[in-house]
Motif scaffolding. Structure first.
Motif, PDB file in Angstrom:
ATOM      1  N   CYS A 725      39.153  36.193  40.117  1.00 19.71           N
ATOM      2  CA  CYS A 725      37.902  36.066  39.385  1.00 19.71           C
ATOM      3  C   CYS A 725      38.003  36.828  37.993  1.00 19.71           C
ATOM      4  O   CYS A 725      38.074  37.939  38.251  1.00 19.71           O
ATOM      5  CB  CYS A 725      36.676  35.995  40.170  1.00 19.71           C
ATOM      6  SG  CYS A 725      35.173  35.569  39.454  1.00 19.71           S
ATOM      7  N   ASN A 726      37.738  36.152  36.937  1.00 21.95           N
ATOM      8  CA  ASN A 726      37.771  37.005  35.726  1.00 21.95           C
ATOM      9  C   ASN A 726      39.002  37.850  35.654  1.00 21.95           C
ATOM     10  O   ASN A 726      38.995  39.089  35.348  1.00 21.95           O
ATOM     11  CB  ASN A 726      36.515  37.755  35.503  1.00 21.95           C
ATOM     12  CG  ASN A 726      35.210  37.082  35.052  1.00 21.95           C
ATOM     13  OD1 ASN A 726      35.415  35.878  34.484  1.00 21.95           O
ATOM     14  ND2 ASN A 726      33.949  37.470  35.218  1.00 21.95           N
ATOM     15  N   ARG A 740      30.306  36.697  42.886  1.00 22.16           N
ATOM     16  CA  ARG A 740      29.309  36.156  41.663  1.00 22.16           C
ATOM     17  C   ARG A 740      28.528  37.287  41.265  1.00 22.16           C
ATOM     18  O   ARG A 740      28.402  37.419  40.061  1.00 22.16           O
ATOM     19  CB  ARG A 740      28.473  35.088  42.336  1.00 22.16           C
ATOM     20  CG  ARG A 740      27.707  34.327  41.367  1.00 22.16           C
ATOM     21  CD  ARG A 740      26.770  33.355  41.863  1.00 22.16           C
ATOM     22  NE  ARG A 740      26.099  32.802  40.980  1.00 22.16           N
ATOM     23  CZ  ARG A 740      26.241  31.744  39.975  1.00 22.16           C
ATOM     24  NH1 ARG A 740      27.642  31.230  40.351  1.00 22.16           N
ATOM     25  NH2 ARG A 740      25.588  31.326  39.128  1.00 22.16           N
ATOM     26  N   TRP A 744      31.978  38.042  38.884  1.00 21.39           N
ATOM     27  CA  TRP A 744      31.537  36.950  37.646  1.00 21.39           C
ATOM     28  C   TRP A 744      30.461  37.298  36.772  1.00 21.39           C
ATOM     29  O   TRP A 744      30.662  37.137  35.431  1.00 21.39           O
ATOM     30  CB  TRP A 744      31.370  35.608  38.428  1.00 21.39           C
ATOM     31  CG  TRP A 744      31.046  34.371  37.843  1.00 21.39           C
ATOM     32  CD1 TRP A 744      29.692  33.582  37.632  1.00 21.39           C
ATOM     33  CD2 TRP A 744      31.894  33.549  36.791  1.00 21.39           C
ATOM     34  NE1 TRP A 744      30.067  32.630  36.912  1.00 21.39           N
ATOM     35  CE2 TRP A 744      31.437  32.710  36.373  1.00 21.39           C
ATOM     36  CE3 TRP A 744      33.343  33.893  36.866  1.00 21.39           C
ATOM     37  CZ2 TRP A 744      31.742  31.733  35.582  1.00 21.39           C
ATOM     38  CZ3 TRP A 744      33.829  32.968  35.696  1.00 21.39           C
ATOM     39  CH2 TRP A 744      33.402  31.654  35.178  1.00 21.39           C
ATOM     40  N   LEU A 750      30.217  29.588  39.499  1.00 16.50           N
ATOM     41  CA  LEU A 750      31.409  30.507  39.883  1.00 16.50           C
ATOM     42  C   LEU A 750      32.982  29.584  39.601  1.00 16.50           C
ATOM     43  O   LEU A 750      33.043  28.562  39.830  1.00 16.50           O
ATOM     44  CB  LEU A 750      31.473  31.006  41.200  1.00 16.50           C
ATOM     45  CG  LEU A 750      32.689  32.084  41.605  1.00 16.50           C
ATOM     46  CD1 LEU A 750      32.400  33.242  40.903  1.00 16.50           C
ATOM     47  CD2 LEU A 750      32.303  32.352  42.913  1.00 16.50           C
ATOM     48  N   LEU A 752      37.074  30.352  40.609  1.00 14.58           N
ATOM     49  CA  LEU A 752      37.820  31.006  41.308  1.00 14.58           C
ATOM     50  C   LEU A 752      39.479  30.728  41.016  1.00 14.58           C
ATOM     51  O   LEU A 752      39.516  29.279  40.868  1.00 14.58           O
ATOM     52  CB  LEU A 752      37.796  31.099  42.943  1.00 14.58           C
ATOM     53  CG  LEU A 752      36.269  31.455  43.305  1.00 14.58           C
ATOM     54  CD1 LEU A 752      36.386  31.421  44.861  1.00 14.58           C
ATOM     55  CD2 LEU A 752      36.222  33.173  42.955  1.00 14.58           C
TER      56      LEU A 752
END
Length: 760
Positions: A725-726, A740, A744, A750, A752
């Motif tokens: 994530c990110n 989250r 996030w 969100l 993924l």
């Protein structure tokens, strides 16, 4: 008590109902001690066997101490007030009357195990002070922040005689609640800011309304002479008002103080009055002449407590400057007897000693020449009290502060150190606290115990060490107003947090079963009540199908929404899991209210099983008896599942997915593996971790593993898929809510990403 709005309407309602709050106070291991400042003292010397000291505390309780020659032992705790106890007086031989910031007065049997005889509800705001007539056991006066003074005749009719129209509450038909008939409350005369006093609609006839103009502001001090014919009051108006308690009429108003009046004394005849004020002055008034005849500049700060000898020739005084002074009213000679470490709140003379209550949780007894106070001046060190407050302050600034006569008290009743700082940890089960002794402790609020005592360490450093990157909804709030942890539960917020049973180390329960923290905590708190209720009803069969309480508008909710509204993991299961078992050695106390009678406080082990919706909030009973929880919002997390940019991994899903907030990343990894390895995904009845055709990650009622094909559990399987994530690789045990909140960090849904891990 405190009220909060509910999430929505109940059946037949046209507006959201305000639900009652349930609060529980965590107890110290040694609960024979107070854990907050002592606001008041009362002495009983009528018993032939021994004398007793009664203390009222900001922790909401009163305690009775049996006094021996050099010891004091707690022989009873009086627990019913739901806020600070502000004052207490002994009326007659065996009645203790207390007042509280909960707006009530309570009458107790002095020598019982803590029996509350009556609760008096007439004040509209905090009740701050009481006064009793030493030679007239019928009369008690009470004053409070609402600008009211009520005069209670304890031996007249049950119904209050008069009630000022601007303070009518309607929470009790006659303002009196309680059990037993050993104390009847009577004619009540109101001295209030109202210009018109009307009869209470339910009261008995035969009383003539009184209409004094009365106080316009808060009342902080009261005093009454021995026969109960003169009452004086003072507060933020800076004047001493004098009343005739028999008629409720005001006889005079005395001006002279320049700040709030905080303490008052009357001699036995009602001729002379002493007042202590926040202007640091003590004034002696002649009520016959209606004027101040002496003023004494003894203290360097506010005067909060006064006590005099029997002849009214000497006065003992204490206050914000933490000092106890003795002053000869005739010669103006003053002497510093002792100094405390905290502001002095109240004094009680006892033979040749004086008990001192302070904002600390302990009480000290100091040796003084109570019977012959003039002897104390023979020790030297006295000074002449000035006429003006600045004269005493100037002497203090010049460095000529007198030395105290006594260095240590002759007897000390220690208290528990009160909690002054707290922090709710991210796991929403532990609270870090710091007390007045500097000790830092970790409390587990679902069991009400200290799980770690770190000693005197840095609170901030320990808080950083205990930080966990987890996101769990705030299902409770905490305050330390009573010196201990008060945990507040409001519906529906208290049912917003869930955890897996494996994370709570609950044995014998499937790992993937969800546990609602609020539900299980309520079951733990009311376990004693439920057990005794079953005993009263003749066994557990009475609750086999749940109790739908009579008289409540508890709607039978649609079972098609049972996954949201009813805890599907237990069917009226009243067993309490170990992480939610409260101690019977130091049980917490519950503060709440039902549909009748107002707020109350009681130890969870003192429930007798007769309590119903009249005393307990209906939503608590619905939860514990019927296993029913209110609808919960935001229990799901929406997200997109996409391959990493540049990855050759196939796209597995097209739309937005939804799953429980507490779902772990390893379940999402298993889903991706399942999609890639198996020919088709599992159906919607399989284990949590599989996605139904509608795009929802389903829960398993059984927790039978992630794959039908028999793949090993995630702990044993080395996943070949990484979840990001990110652009940050996620730990498998992170929840969607944690990702989250900490990774996030955006309001949008969100996203993924997944990829095949290097080297796999």
């Amino acid at each position: 008590m405190h009220r909060v709005g509910s999430a929505g309407n109940t059946a037949g309602s046209t507006r959201p109902r305000k639900e009652k709050r349930l609060t529980y106070l965590l107890s110290y291991a040694d609960d024979s001690k107070h854990c907050a400042g002592i606001n008041c003292l009362a002495l009983s010397t009528i018993s032939e066997a021994r004398d007793y000291l009664f203390t009222g505390s900001r922790d909401g309780t009163l305690k009775r101490w049996a006094l021996e020659e050099n010891t004091a032992s707690c022989s009873a705790t009086f627990e019913s007030h739901v806020d600070w106890v502000n004052d207490a007086v002994i009326v007659g031989e065996s009645t203790l009357v207390s007042c509280s910031s909960d707006t009530t007065l309570k009458a107790w049997n002095c020598f019982s195990d803590g029996l509350c005889i009556r609760t008096l509800r007439q004040h509209s705001d905090y009740v701050t002070c009481l006064a009793a007539a030493e030679n007239n056991s019928n009369i008690v006066a009470s004053g409070g922040l609402g600008g009211e003074v009520f005069i209670w005749d304890l031996e007249a009719a049950l119904t209050p005689a008069f009630k000022s129209s601007d303070t009518m509450e309607g929470d009790c038909s006659n303002g009196v609640t309680g059990s037993g008939n050993s104390l009847s409350i009577a004619g009540l005369r109101s001295i209030s800011s109202s210009n018109s006093i009307s009869a209470h609609p339910s009261q008995s006839s035969g009383y003539t309304p009184v209409a004094p103009k009365g106080h316009k502001e808060s009342v902080y001090a009261l005093a009454m002479n021995g026969s109960g014919t003169v009452l004086v009051s003072g507060g933020t108006e800076k004047v001493v008002r004098v009343w005739d308690p028999r008629s409720g009429s005001k006889t005079m108003k005395l001006k002279g103080h320049t700040d709030n009046i905080r303490a008052l004394l009357l001699d036995s005849t009602g001729r002379f009055c002493l007042s202590g004020s926040s202007d640091s002055m003590i004034r002696l008034w002649d009520l016959g002449q209606q004027r101040c005849i002496h003023s004494y500049a003894v203290h360097t700060d506010s005067v909060w407590a006064l006590a005099s000898n029997s002849t009214f020739s000497h006065v003992y005084s204490g206050g914000r400057d933490m000092s106890l002074y003795l002053t000869d009213l005739a010669t103006r000679e003053s002497l510093l007897l002792c100094t405390e470490e905290h502001p002095v709140l109240q004094l009680a003379l006892h033979d040749d000693s004086v008990w001192i209550a302070t904002s600390n949780s302990g009480v000290h007894c100091w040796p003084v020449e109570g019977r012959q106070p003039q002897k104390a001046f023979q020790r030297g060190g006295s000074f002449l009290a000035g006429n003006l407050s600045f004269s005493r302050a100037r002497v203090s600034l010049e460095g000529s502060t007198p030395m105290p006569v006594y260095k240590t008290p002759k007897l000390a009743i220690p208290g528990n150190p009160g909690i002054v700082q707290h922090e709710v940890l991210n796991n929403r089960r532990h609270v870090l606290t710091k007390d007045t002794a500097g000790s830092v402790k970790l409390w587990e609020i679902t069991r009400g115990v200290v799980v770690e005592d770190y000693g005197k360490v840095s609170f901030e450093e320990k808080k950083e060490q205990l930080f966990e990157m987890v996101s769990i909804p705030a299902w409770f709030t905490v305050d330390t107003r009573h010196g201990s942890l008060s945990v507040h539960l409001d519906t529906p917020q208290c049912f917003s947090a869930e955890m897996y049973s494996v994370d709570l180390n609950i044995t014998g329960k499937p790992e993937d079963d969800k546990v609602n923290l609020g539900h299980e905590t309520l079951k733990g708190l009311l376990a004693y009540w439920l057990n005794r209720r079953r005993q009263r009803m003749g066994g557990s069969q009475a609750l086999a199908n749940g109790d739908l309480l009579p008289g409540n508008n508890v709607s039978v909710r649609n079972l098609s929404h049972s996954r949201i509204e009813i805890d599907g993991n237990v069917e009226n299961d009243s067993s309490v899991y170990p992480p939610f078992e409260f101690s019977s050695v130091a049980p917490p106390s519950i503060i709440t209210e039902g549909s009748q009678g107002g707020p109350w406080r009681r130890r969870i082990t003192d429930f007798d099983g007769s309590e119903d919706e009249k005393e307990l909030p209906w939503w608590c009973l619905d939860c514990v008896l019927n296993n029913r929880l209110p609808p919960r919002e935001n229990s799901k997390c929406s997200f997109y599942l996409l391959p990493c940019e540049g990855s050759t991994v196939q796209i597995l899903t097209q739309g937005k997915l939804s799953a429980p907030r507490i779902l772990r990343i390893h379940k999402v990894v298993n889903y991706v593996l399942e999609k890639m390895v198996l020919e088709k995904p599992l159906d919607s009845t399989n284990a949590e971790g599989s996605f139904a055709p509608g795009g929802h990650l389903q829960h398993s009622a059984v927790g039978d593993g992630p794959f039908r094909s028999g793949l090993k559990s995630w702990q044993k399987l080395r996943p070949s898929i990484e979840m990001l994530c990110n652009n940050q690789v996620l730990s498998p045990d992170m929840s969607l809510a944690t990702v989250r909140a900490y990774i996030w960090k955006k309001p949008e849904d969100l996203v993924l990403n997944y990829r095949v891990a290097d080297g796999k």
